[in-house]
Design an enzyme around this catalytic site. Sequence first.
Site, short mmCIF file in Angstrom:
data_model
loop_
_atom_site.label_atom_id
_atom_site.label_comp_id
_atom_site.label_asym_id
_atom_site.label_seq_id
_atom_site.Cartn_x
_atom_site.Cartn_y
_atom_site.Cartn_z
N THR A 15 -5.40 -5.69 -3.96
CA THR A 15 -5.68 -4.43 -4.65
C THR A 15 -4.51 -3.46 -4.46
O THR A 15 -3.91 -3.43 -3.38
CB THR A 15 -6.97 -3.82 -4.08
OG1 THR A 15 -8.05 -4.71 -4.37
CG2 THR A 15 -7.27 -2.45 -4.67
N SER A 61 -1.10 -0.93 -6.31
CA SER A 61 -0.07 -0.90 -7.34
C SER A 61 0.94 -2.04 -7.21
O SER A 61 1.62 -2.37 -8.19
CB SER A 61 0.67 0.45 -7.30
OG SER A 61 1.18 0.69 -6.01
N THR A 62 1.06 -2.66 -6.03
CA THR A 62 1.92 -3.83 -5.88
C THR A 62 1.16 -5.08 -6.32
O THR A 62 1.69 -5.91 -7.09
CB THR A 62 2.40 -3.98 -4.41
OG1 THR A 62 2.77 -2.69 -3.92
CG2 THR A 62 3.57 -4.92 -4.31
N ASP A 96 -1.73 -9.84 -1.18
CA ASP A 96 -2.21 -8.45 -1.21
C ASP A 96 -1.09 -7.52 -0.73
O ASP A 96 -0.14 -7.96 -0.08
CB ASP A 96 -3.45 -8.34 -0.31
CG ASP A 96 -4.34 -7.16 -0.67
OD1 ASP A 96 -3.90 -6.27 -1.42
OD2 ASP A 96 -5.48 -7.13 -0.18
N GLY A 115 -5.21 1.81 2.09
CA GLY A 115 -4.80 3.04 1.42
C GLY A 115 -5.59 3.27 0.13
O GLY A 115 -5.90 4.40 -0.24
N GLU A 140 -10.84 -6.74 1.17
CA GLU A 140 -9.52 -7.34 1.42
C GLU A 140 -9.53 -8.15 2.72
O GLU A 140 -8.93 -9.23 2.78
CB GLU A 140 -8.46 -6.22 1.51
CG GLU A 140 -8.21 -5.56 0.17
CD GLU A 140 -7.26 -4.38 0.24
OE1 GLU A 140 -6.63 -4.10 -0.77
OE2 GLU A 140 -7.17 -3.74 1.30
N LYS A 170 7.47 0.08 3.14
CA LYS A 170 6.29 -0.29 3.95
C LYS A 170 6.67 -0.93 5.28
O LYS A 170 5.85 -1.03 6.18
CB LYS A 170 5.40 -1.26 3.16
CG LYS A 170 5.00 -0.79 1.76
CD LYS A 170 4.04 0.37 1.83
CE LYS A 170 3.59 0.87 0.49
NZ LYS A 170 2.66 0.03 -0.22
C1 5RP Z 1 -5.79 -1.09 -0.83
C2 5RP Z 1 -4.65 -1.60 -0.03
C3 5RP Z 1 -3.34 -1.72 -0.71
O1 5RP Z 1 -2.94 -3.04 -0.68
C4 5RP Z 1 -2.35 -0.84 -0.02
O2 5RP Z 1 -2.85 0.48 -0.02
C5 5RP Z 1 -0.98 -0.89 -0.71
O3 5RP Z 1 -1.08 -0.31 -1.97
P1 5RP Z 1 0.15 -0.17 -2.94
O4 5RP Z 1 0.61 -1.54 -3.27
O5 5RP Z 1 -0.42 0.58 -4.13
O6 5RP Z 1 1.21 0.65 -2.24
O7 5RP Z 1 -4.74 -1.91 1.13
O8 5RP Z 1 -6.93 -0.93 -0.05
#
Ligand code: 5RP
Length: 225
Positions: A25, A27-28, A80, A95, A102, A120
Amino acid sequence: MDMKKLAGEKAAEYVKDGMVVGLGTGSTAYHMVNAVGELVKKGYKIQAIPTSKATEAQARELGIPLLTIDEVTHVDLDIDGVDEIDPEFNAIKGGGGALYREKVVASLADEVIWIMDESKKVAHIGDFHLPIEVAKYGCKQAFAKMEAFGWKPTMREKDGELFVTDNGNYIIDLHLGAGFDIQDVKEKIGTIVGVLEHGLFLNMCRRMIVGHSDGTVEIIENENK
Ligand code: 5RP
């Protein structure tokens, strides 16, 4: 250069025909799910288990065959995103508030890949808040316990309302600071009634795939998995 897209698309190269794939889940993960959709269009017989309602909707739109969690007997590969990760593969996730599903899916997977942009990767996790999913009933008391432990908790909000997860619970975010004692916090969280799950994902992944601003993709293998 879209670093998240680079990482997401690279990770999809690890998806093989016939696999059961956990779809993360965020944006990545969004880019990875699109790439998995392309594989399905090519004729790959993949089945997927999404980790949130948002990812489920995206995967449905792309025609990726989905399993419900009750139908899952094993997961070959879970891909993920993460919010922060240190060199020992200790990660913070959640986040986006999807940490419970997850973690369930990642824990079922033979192999886990975390995908991310270069921001990250950190020396010590904890600058990012640590999300904790708590039941609504008793959340004030759980919150008070976290305050007493000195963790500076905040109730997560969205659009001026308390944020509610896909499982109907609240999220409490802990502001611990980089370099906090991971094992101590994990142990103490385990003593708090009402906690469903926490966002510490410790040494769960086989590899990280990192997109960089110069257009390169870094793959870091975890030798201890
Ligand atoms: C959602 C998550 C996401 O994988 C994490 O917040 C990273 O998100 P993004 O790829 O948007 O930076 O743990 O619960």
